[in-house]
Design a protein around this motif. Structure first.
Motif, PDB file in Angstrom:
ATOM      1  N   LYS A 120      -5.271  -7.450  -5.044  1.00  0.00           N
ATOM      2  CA  LYS A 120      -3.926  -7.056  -5.480  1.00  0.00           C
ATOM      3  C   LYS A 120      -3.847  -6.941  -6.994  1.00  0.00           C
ATOM      4  O   LYS A 120      -2.926  -7.429  -7.639  1.00  0.00           O
ATOM      5  CB  LYS A 120      -2.871  -8.021  -4.948  1.00  0.00           C
ATOM      6  N   PRO A 143       0.639  -6.996  -8.397  1.00  0.00           N
ATOM      7  CA  PRO A 143       0.533  -7.024  -6.928  1.00  0.00           C
ATOM      8  C   PRO A 143       1.452  -6.000  -6.272  1.00  0.00           C
ATOM      9  O   PRO A 143       1.078  -5.387  -5.260  1.00  0.00           O
ATOM     10  CB  PRO A 143       0.932  -8.460  -6.579  1.00  0.00           C
ATOM     11  N   GLU A 144       2.624  -5.796  -6.838  1.00  0.00           N
ATOM     12  CA  GLU A 144       3.577  -4.854  -6.248  1.00  0.00           C
ATOM     13  C   GLU A 144       3.045  -3.424  -6.279  1.00  0.00           C
ATOM     14  O   GLU A 144       3.244  -2.656  -5.330  1.00  0.00           O
ATOM     15  CB  GLU A 144       4.916  -4.927  -6.995  1.00  0.00           C
ATOM     16  N   VAL A 190      -0.141  -2.528  -6.208  1.00  0.00           N
ATOM     17  CA  VAL A 190      -1.206  -2.403  -5.203  1.00  0.00           C
ATOM     18  C   VAL A 190      -0.614  -2.351  -3.800  1.00  0.00           C
ATOM     19  O   VAL A 190      -1.057  -1.551  -2.958  1.00  0.00           O
ATOM     20  CB  VAL A 190      -2.213  -3.562  -5.335  1.00  0.00           C
ATOM     21  N   GLU A 191       0.369  -3.174  -3.526  1.00  0.00           N
ATOM     22  CA  GLU A 191       0.996  -3.137  -2.203  1.00  0.00           C
ATOM     23  C   GLU A 191       1.580  -1.764  -1.906  1.00  0.00           C
ATOM     24  O   GLU A 191       1.585  -1.311  -0.754  1.00  0.00           O
ATOM     25  CB  GLU A 191       2.071  -4.220  -2.127  1.00  0.00           C
ATOM     26  N   GLU A 221      -2.234  -3.101   5.618  1.00  0.00           N
ATOM     27  CA  GLU A 221      -2.560  -3.518   4.249  1.00  0.00           C
ATOM     28  C   GLU A 221      -4.030  -3.246   3.932  1.00  0.00           C
ATOM     29  O   GLU A 221      -4.748  -4.087   3.400  1.00  0.00           O
ATOM     30  CB  GLU A 221      -2.218  -4.989   4.054  1.00  0.00           C
ATOM     31  N   PHE A 278      -6.164  -5.833   1.347  1.00  0.00           N
ATOM     32  CA  PHE A 278      -5.499  -6.749   0.440  1.00  0.00           C
ATOM     33  C   PHE A 278      -4.666  -7.794   1.167  1.00  0.00           C
ATOM     34  O   PHE A 278      -4.023  -8.626   0.530  1.00  0.00           O
ATOM     35  CB  PHE A 278      -4.700  -6.030  -0.660  1.00  0.00           C
ATOM     36  N   ARG A 279      -4.696  -7.808   2.475  1.00  0.00           N
ATOM     37  CA  ARG A 279      -4.192  -8.961   3.220  1.00  0.00           C
ATOM     38  C   ARG A 279      -5.220 -10.078   3.192  1.00  0.00           C
ATOM     39  O   ARG A 279      -4.889 -11.251   3.022  1.00  0.00           O
ATOM     40  CB  ARG A 279      -3.863  -8.585   4.660  1.00  0.00           C
ATOM     41  N   ASP A 321      -7.993 -10.005   1.052  1.00  0.00           N
ATOM     42  CA  ASP A 321      -8.742  -9.970  -0.211  1.00  0.00           C
ATOM     43  C   ASP A 321     -10.221  -9.740   0.080  1.00  0.00           C
ATOM     44  O   ASP A 321     -11.098 -10.500  -0.328  1.00  0.00           O
ATOM     45  CB  ASP A 321      -8.548 -11.257  -1.013  1.00  0.00           C
TER      46      ASP A 321
END
Length: 403
Positions: free
Chosen positions: A287, A298-299, A301-302, A347, A363-364, A366
């Motif tokens: 993330k 992180p936002e 990447v999400e 994700e 990315f859930r 990693d």
């Protein structure tokens, strides 16, 4: 030509050294991965490499087979593989770095940053539309050759003169080759230092995390490390628009040539190791954080998992399902459309390359994985057993043990 992410030679993994789990528990040499690679060779691979990072730590880095079927030279961790459109996932990351720094607005018109681009129906094309293959200009320049493709300024001038084939923002049309020059020029023009995209990738992505052996233009001194490709010289698609002209077709015939190996093609031309690609995708898997550096929020990447406009519309170029996101990546978790090997939830983003190269970031969990190979006619896309399936199963088992 810029050589990217130079490295020292890594230790070679070979089957005779890896029949038991090392006493330090190093999953990079886990026997399950070695058995899986052996099975992939039985199923048709020639040479193959796999690497994975879990929670920022390298857990797998293994190889098998031969880099050159004619000479019998074995694959090592230092072997470089062309990965074709896996390159797009790395260059998309460069765009998002610029957005994170406030230098790019993804919803803004490309012509704001590159004025000469904005003509002949291209005036309204946005950066997000280019990232998501909805710009409407998937064609390569007429008369393109490997030599001309390696001439950055020539390519840019040709793209500036393009007329849109599809109305911008209204059609999914995979930009197989030209994507890299469109996006790469945006990166160059929005960089305060105006660095070429290959230098930007080196300075801003590879160097900070120590990602090694990622090249957009292989230097003379490293050419002997490049694996010899085979196959991949035909693709089942009707090319009515000059998307993949035969002179620059993304197959072994063209990509085994020195001029292509040393040219800068930011959409389909990276030559690299599995370890380098997995490390770069580790930025997404983490993330935005990897190797002690925070590259993206992180936002942001999400948001890579956001669907593109017209996500369910059939692609105008590729005859296969193209489940693509707005941020420049293929998306996981879509039944019958996403590649099931990368996982089954939303994700996940991934970048597949011609002939079967593959990298993904979950990315859930990693988790970042890259698989490179040199047989572009491998039956990896065929059922019932794909050549990557044993490898992915081994990775899942190793990660489960580490959870």
């Amino acid at each position: 030509m810029i050589s990217l992410c130079m490295s020292t030679i890594d230790n070679v993994v070979n089957f005779t050294d890896c029949t038991t789990m090392p006493s330090n528990g190093d999953a990079q040499q886990d026997p399950r991965i070695i058995r899986a690679l052996e099975r992939s060779l039985e199923l048709g691979e020639t040479g193959i490499a796999v690497a994975a990072y879990y929670r920022g730590k390298k857990i797998i880095d293994a190889v098998a087979g031969v880099a050159n079927a004619e000479t019998g030279e074995k694959v090592t961790r230092d072997t470089l593989f062309p990965v074709f459109s896996v390159t797009k996932g790395v260059v998309a990351l460069a765009v998002h770095l610029q957005a994170e720094r406030g230098l790019i607005d993804l919803n803004e018109r490309i012509a704001k940053y590159w004025p000469a681009f904005g003509r002949n129906g291209k005036e309204t094309i946005t950066i997000e539309q280019a990232l998501s293959h909805r710009a409407g200009i998937p064609q390569m320049p007429k008369g393109v050759t490997p030599e001309l493709m390696a001439n950055w300024e020539w390519m840019i001038k040709q793209i500036e003169s393009f007329t849109s084939i599809f109305p911008p923002g209204e059609a999914n049309a995979y930009h197989i080759l030209v994507w890299g020059w469109i996006v790469g020029e945006v990166v160059r023009r929005t960089d305060p230092q105006h660095r070429p995209v290959e230098q930007f990738v080196y300075d801003e992505i590879c160097k900070p995390i120590g990602a090694k052996n990622f090249f957009l233009g292989v230097p003379d001194t490293e050419l002997q490390r490049v694996a010899k490709l085979s196959g991949g010289n035909d693709f089942v698609m009707q090319d009515d628009y000059g998307i993949c002209p035969r002179a620059v077709f993304p197959g072994s015939e063209i990509h085994n040539t020195r001029i292509v190996q040393q040219g800068v093609d930011p959409g389909a031309g990276a030559i690299t190791t599995a370890s380098a690609v997995a490390a770069i995708f580790g930025i997404v898997a983490g993330k935005g954080q990897f190797g002690g550096h925070q590259f993206l929020s992180p936002e942001r990447v999400e948001a890579f998992a956001k669907f593109r406009e017209g996500a369910y519309d059939q692609d105008k170029i590729l005859p296969i399902p193209v489940w693509f996101g707005a941020a420049g990546y293929w998306l996981g978790g879509e039944p019958t459309a996403s590649d099931p090997l990368v996982g089954d939830h939303r994700e996940i983003v991934y970048s597949p390359g011609a002939g079967g190269s593959l990298a993904w970031a979950d990315f859930r969990k990693d988790l970042a994985v890259a698989i490179c190979h040199n047989n572009m006619d491998t039956p990896m896309i065929l059922e019932p057993e794909r050549t990557y399936a044993p490898i992915v199963q081994a990775i899942r088992e190793i990660v489960k043990d580490l959870e």
